[in-house]
Design a protein around this motif. Structure first.
Motif, PDB file in Angstrom:
ATOM      1  N   UNK A  19      -3.862  41.117  46.215  1.00 56.51           N
ATOM      2  CA  UNK A  19      -4.731  41.371  45.061  1.00 56.51           C
ATOM      3  C   UNK A  19      -5.736  42.486  45.364  1.00 56.51           C
ATOM      4  N   UNK A  20      -6.236  42.516  46.587  1.00 58.20           N
ATOM      5  CA  UNK A  20      -7.149  43.598  46.987  1.00 58.20           C
ATOM      6  C   UNK A  20      -6.402  44.931  46.939  1.00 58.20           C
ATOM      7  N   UNK A  26     -12.099  42.321  44.050  1.00 56.79           N
ATOM      8  CA  UNK A  26     -13.053  43.010  44.913  1.00 56.79           C
ATOM      9  C   UNK A  26     -13.229  42.201  46.187  1.00 56.79           C
ATOM     10  N   UNK A  27     -13.162  42.858  47.319  1.00 55.23           N
ATOM     11  CA  UNK A  27     -13.319  42.124  48.552  1.00 55.23           C
ATOM     12  C   UNK A  27     -14.782  42.030  48.953  1.00 55.23           C
ATOM     13  N   UNK A  28     -15.094  41.004  49.677  1.00 48.51           N
ATOM     14  CA  UNK A  28     -16.447  40.833  50.187  1.00 48.51           C
ATOM     15  C   UNK A  28     -16.609  41.681  51.448  1.00 48.51           C
TER      16      UNK A  28
END
Length: 57
Positions: A19-20, A26-28
């Motif tokens: 998904x990233x 959005x990734x952390x």
């Protein structure tokens, strides 16, 4: 490196990495650090040149 290999090395779920990669999530910052460690690259090198975000006072 495959998505599955990267996810395993970083301790993340393969579907999350997918998904990233597709721009669906959005990734952390913590996930960014984990992915960089798995790829043996520097977070500063990955983020160099990104525009700075200005916060409203």
């Amino acid at each position: 490196m495959s998505q599955e290999g990267l996810a395993n090395e970083a301790g993340l779920d393969r579907s999350y990495v997918g998904r990233i990669e597709r721009g669906e999530h959005n990734l952390t910052f913590a996930s960014l650090v984990r992915l960089c460690r798995a790829m043996r690259c520097d977070v500063a090198a990955i983020t160099a040149g990104l525009p700075q975000v200005r916060r409203k006072a």
